[in-house]
Scaffold this motif. Structure first.
Motif, PDB file in Angstrom:
ATOM      1  N   PRO A  67     -29.960 103.080   6.167  1.00 49.78           N
ATOM      2  CA  PRO A  67     -30.554 101.799   6.565  1.00 49.78           C
ATOM      3  C   PRO A  67     -31.315 101.098   5.435  1.00 49.78           C
ATOM      4  CG  PRO A  67     -31.409 103.631   7.905  1.00 49.78           C
ATOM      5  CD  PRO A  67     -30.291 104.168   7.078  1.00 49.78           C
ATOM      6  N   GLU A  68     -31.963 101.851   4.559  1.00 48.20           N
ATOM      7  CA  GLU A  68     -32.704 101.200   3.470  1.00 48.20           C
ATOM      8  C   GLU A  68     -31.966 101.238   2.131  1.00 48.20           C
ATOM      9  OE1 GLU A  68     -36.570 103.045   3.632  1.00 48.20           O
ATOM     10  OE2 GLU A  68     -36.559 102.492   5.755  1.00 48.20           O
ATOM     11  N   LEU A  69     -31.352 102.378   1.837  1.00 46.23           N
ATOM     12  CA  LEU A  69     -30.676 102.492   0.541  1.00 46.23           C
ATOM     13  C   LEU A  69     -29.365 101.717   0.525  1.00 46.23           C
ATOM     14  CD1 LEU A  69     -31.117 106.342  -0.050  1.00 46.23           C
ATOM     15  CD2 LEU A  69     -32.445 104.496  -1.088  1.00 46.23           C
ATOM     16  N   GLY A  70     -28.863 101.406   1.728  1.00 47.23           N
ATOM     17  CA  GLY A  70     -27.567 100.734   1.799  1.00 47.23           C
ATOM     18  C   GLY A  70     -26.444 101.726   1.590  1.00 47.23           C
ATOM     19  N   ARG A  71     -25.308 101.231   1.130  1.00 44.16           N
ATOM     20  CA  ARG A  71     -24.179 102.126   0.897  1.00 44.16           C
ATOM     21  C   ARG A  71     -24.357 102.859  -0.429  1.00 44.16           C
ATOM     22  NH1 ARG A  71     -18.098 100.789   2.296  1.00 44.16           N
ATOM     23  NH2 ARG A  71     -18.958 101.436   4.281  1.00 44.16           N
ATOM     24  N   VAL A  72     -24.310 104.185  -0.359  1.00 42.50           N
ATOM     25  CA  VAL A  72     -24.446 104.990  -1.580  1.00 42.50           C
ATOM     26  C   VAL A  72     -23.087 105.611  -1.890  1.00 42.50           C
ATOM     27  CG1 VAL A  72     -25.761 106.831  -2.703  1.00 42.50           C
ATOM     28  CG2 VAL A  72     -26.801 105.550  -0.814  1.00 42.50           C
ATOM     29  N   SER A  73     -22.649 105.487  -3.139  1.00 43.26           N
ATOM     30  CA  SER A  73     -21.332 106.001  -3.527  1.00 43.26           C
ATOM     31  C   SER A  73     -21.304 107.526  -3.515  1.00 43.26           C
ATOM     32  CB  SER A  73     -20.981 105.494  -4.927  1.00 43.26           C
ATOM     33  OG  SER A  73     -19.933 106.280  -5.477  1.00 43.26           O
ATOM     34  N   PRO A  74     -20.176 108.106  -3.083  1.00 43.70           N
ATOM     35  CA  PRO A  74     -20.057 109.574  -3.145  1.00 43.70           C
ATOM     36  C   PRO A  74     -20.193 110.103  -4.570  1.00 43.70           C
ATOM     37  CG  PRO A  74     -17.948 108.569  -2.534  1.00 43.70           C
ATOM     38  CD  PRO A  74     -18.981 107.488  -2.498  1.00 43.70           C
ATOM     39  N   VAL A  75     -19.831 109.284  -5.536  1.00 47.91           N
ATOM     40  CA  VAL A  75     -19.961 109.713  -6.933  1.00 47.91           C
ATOM     41  C   VAL A  75     -21.432 110.006  -7.244  1.00 47.91           C
ATOM     42  CG1 VAL A  75     -19.598 109.026  -9.332  1.00 47.91           C
ATOM     43  CG2 VAL A  75     -17.953 108.335  -7.582  1.00 47.91           C
ATOM     44  N   LYS A  76     -22.323 109.301  -6.535  1.00 46.92           N
ATOM     45  CA  LYS A  76     -23.748 109.494  -6.755  1.00 46.92           C
ATOM     46  C   LYS A  76     -24.322 110.606  -5.866  1.00 46.92           C
ATOM     47  CE  LYS A  76     -27.274 106.373  -8.049  1.00 46.92           C
ATOM     48  NZ  LYS A  76     -27.562 104.941  -8.133  1.00 46.92           N
ATOM     49  N   PHE A  77     -23.990 110.579  -4.548  1.00 47.30           N
ATOM     50  CA  PHE A  77     -24.704 111.509  -3.664  1.00 47.30           C
ATOM     51  C   PHE A  77     -24.056 112.893  -3.565  1.00 47.30           C
ATOM     52  CE2 PHE A  77     -22.048 109.407  -0.330  1.00 47.30           C
ATOM     53  CZ  PHE A  77     -21.575 110.510   0.352  1.00 47.30           C
ATOM     54  N   ILE A  78     -22.761 113.003  -3.848  1.00 42.99           N
ATOM     55  CA  ILE A  78     -22.144 114.324  -3.733  1.00 42.99           C
ATOM     56  C   ILE A  78     -22.703 115.325  -4.757  1.00 42.99           C
ATOM     57  CG2 ILE A  78     -19.948 115.595  -3.989  1.00 42.99           C
ATOM     58  CD1 ILE A  78     -18.742 113.576  -2.083  1.00 42.99           C
ATOM     59  N   PRO A  79     -22.861 114.921  -6.017  1.00 44.58           N
ATOM     60  CA  PRO A  79     -23.496 115.878  -6.958  1.00 44.58           C
ATOM     61  C   PRO A  79     -24.898 116.296  -6.511  1.00 44.58           C
ATOM     62  CG  PRO A  79     -22.485 114.054  -8.152  1.00 44.58           C
ATOM     63  CD  PRO A  79     -22.403 113.709  -6.701  1.00 44.58           C
ATOM     64  N   ILE A  80     -25.654 115.391  -5.902  1.00 42.54           N
ATOM     65  CA  ILE A  80     -26.993 115.741  -5.411  1.00 42.54           C
ATOM     66  C   ILE A  80     -26.873 116.721  -4.250  1.00 42.54           C
ATOM     67  CG2 ILE A  80     -29.122 114.826  -4.372  1.00 42.54           C
ATOM     68  CD1 ILE A  80     -28.634 112.243  -5.962  1.00 42.54           C
ATOM     69  N   ALA A  81     -25.953 116.422  -3.333  1.00 41.86           N
ATOM     70  CA  ALA A  81     -25.732 117.335  -2.195  1.00 41.86           C
ATOM     71  C   ALA A  81     -25.328 118.717  -2.689  1.00 41.86           C
ATOM     72  CB  ALA A  81     -24.648 116.765  -1.276  1.00 41.86           C
ATOM     73  N   GLU A  82     -24.531 118.756  -3.743  1.00 41.18           N
ATOM     74  CA  GLU A  82     -24.090 120.054  -4.288  1.00 41.18           C
ATOM     75  C   GLU A  82     -25.266 120.849  -4.825  1.00 41.18           C
ATOM     76  OE1 GLU A  82     -19.747 120.170  -5.867  1.00 41.18           O
ATOM     77  OE2 GLU A  82     -20.703 118.562  -6.950  1.00 41.18           O
ATOM     78  N   GLU A  83     -26.151 120.162  -5.548  1.00 39.34           N
ATOM     79  CA  GLU A  83     -27.290 120.859  -6.139  1.00 39.34           C
ATOM     80  C   GLU A  83     -28.312 121.314  -5.104  1.00 39.34           C
ATOM     81  OE1 GLU A  83     -29.215 118.760  -9.372  1.00 39.34           O
ATOM     82  OE2 GLU A  83     -27.222 118.287 -10.172  1.00 39.34           O
ATOM     83  N   CYS A  84     -28.420 120.555  -4.019  1.00 38.12           N
ATOM     84  CA  CYS A  84     -29.465 120.858  -3.034  1.00 38.12           C
ATOM     85  C   CYS A  84     -28.967 121.738  -1.895  1.00 38.12           C
ATOM     86  CB  CYS A  84     -30.033 119.573  -2.458  1.00 38.12           C
ATOM     87  SG  CYS A  84     -30.657 118.492  -3.717  1.00 38.12           S
TER      88      CYS A  84
END
Ligand code: C2E
Ligand code: MG
Ligand code: MG
Ligand code: MG
Length: 291
Positions: A67-84
């Motif tokens: 709702p606030e960040l808008g659309r986030v690209s998988p190129v950006k959030f998938i590496p974060i999801a992998e690390e966390c």
């Protein structure tokens, strides 16, 4: 003056690192609730048979709208999801959702397959094989119509372990593809012995084909090699008719790219597939719908 400039640059650099760290934290926090808040969606990009021109399947691609960040690209959030440590549950969500949605169309009689991406961290988990088999079993989805994509670099991290992890899933009839081929460092001997059915040529090769004869030669060599190894090929990121013509001439089995469609929500994908069936064009139509 020069000293001052240097100091300014260091400060700007520090500032940028702080901004990036803050953005990462924010994405990580938001991502934790993304599934629960129904912010995740799977989009579908058609895969086209190069010979018949028909839509024969789709690649499932994850989309996240906050709702606030808008659309986030998988190129950006998938590496974060992998690390966390969040990629396991997210990957399972994509698998469950895409099997359920594509099953709807298959049950209507459409001759389609779905390709789902598996992140390297998912594969590394000792629970991967059992959990995946569990999801597949519960889905009621015809498993010979599923392909799992693993990036070349993910495979080559430890080919032996990957092979061991995927073997029981392959036994159920699921196929496996090497994704983004050409960007990793697989040795030819590895490629020849690994149990993969499909090779996806990375978009960067397709993109740069027009630029140089060298690039064209490499693409042709990859296609020839795959054929010799009895693998199917998918050319990613086809955007122009001339790319299509060349790849078709060189024997690529399937194509994917904006020339046909960007990834679209399931409802849109289904609408197009059903529309094509009515016109008797486009999508591979199941025999029972024709008669
Ligand atoms: P990928 O698996 O190689 O997926 C293909 C990417 O190329 C997609 O980007 C797709 O939208 C884009 N693409 C397709 N055709 C064209 C074209 O003609 N031109 C251009 N410019 N781009 C094209 P997307 O959806 O942003 O995904 C990027 C990457 O994020 C994927 O690359 C994949 O590595 C990863 N990803 C996306 N969804 C998932 C998922 O559910 N699980 C995992 N593990 N990774 C995912
Ligand atoms: Mg992929
Ligand atoms: Mg790819
Ligand atoms: Mg790619």
């Amino acid at each position: 003056r020069a000293k001052q400039n240097g100091r300014d640059q260091v400060m700007m650099f520090d500032q940028r690192i702080r901004d990036e760290a803050r953005e990462r934290n924010r994405i990580e926090q938001c991502l934790r609730d993304a599934e629960e808040n129904a912010e995740l969606e799977v989009h579908y990009q058609p895969k086209i048979d190069m010979i018949s021109g028909k839509w024969v399947g789709a690649e499932a691609l994850l989309r996240w709208t906050h709702p606030e960040l808008g659309r986030v690209s998988p190129v950006k959030f998938i590496p974060i999801a992998e690390e966390c440590g969040m990629m396991g549950p997210i990957g399972e969500f994509v698998l469950r959702r895409s099997l359920a949605q594509m099953k709807e169309l298959i049950d209507e009689g459409f001759d389609l397959t779905v390709a789902v991406n598996v992140a390297p961290v998912q594969l590394r988990s000792p629970y991967f094989t059992d959990r995946t088999l569990g999801i597949l079993g519960e889905s009621g989805y015809p498993l010979e119509r599923l392909e799992l994509e693993i990036t070349e670099s993910g495979v080559m991290e430890s080919p032996g372990y990957v092979e061991k992890q995927i073997a029981p899933i392959r036994e159920e009839g699921v196929r496996f593809a090497i994704d983004d081929f050409g960007t990793g460092y697989s040795s030819l001997s590895n490629l020849a012995t690994m149990p993969f059915d499909t090779l996806k040529i990375d978009r960067s090769f397709v993109m740069s084909m027009a630029e140089s004869e060298d690039r064209r030669v490499i693409v042709q060599l990859i296609l020839t090699m795959a054929k010799q190894l009895r693998m199917k090929t998918v050319a990613e990121g086809i955007e122009t008719e001339s790319q299509l013509a060349a790849l078709k001439e060189w024997g690529a089995s399937y194509g994917q790219g904006y020339l046909w469609s960007t990834p679209v929500p399931f409802a849109e994908f289904a609408r197009i597939v059903r529309g094509q069936a009515k016109e008797g064009s486009g999508t591979a139509v199941a025999p029972e719908l024709v008669s």
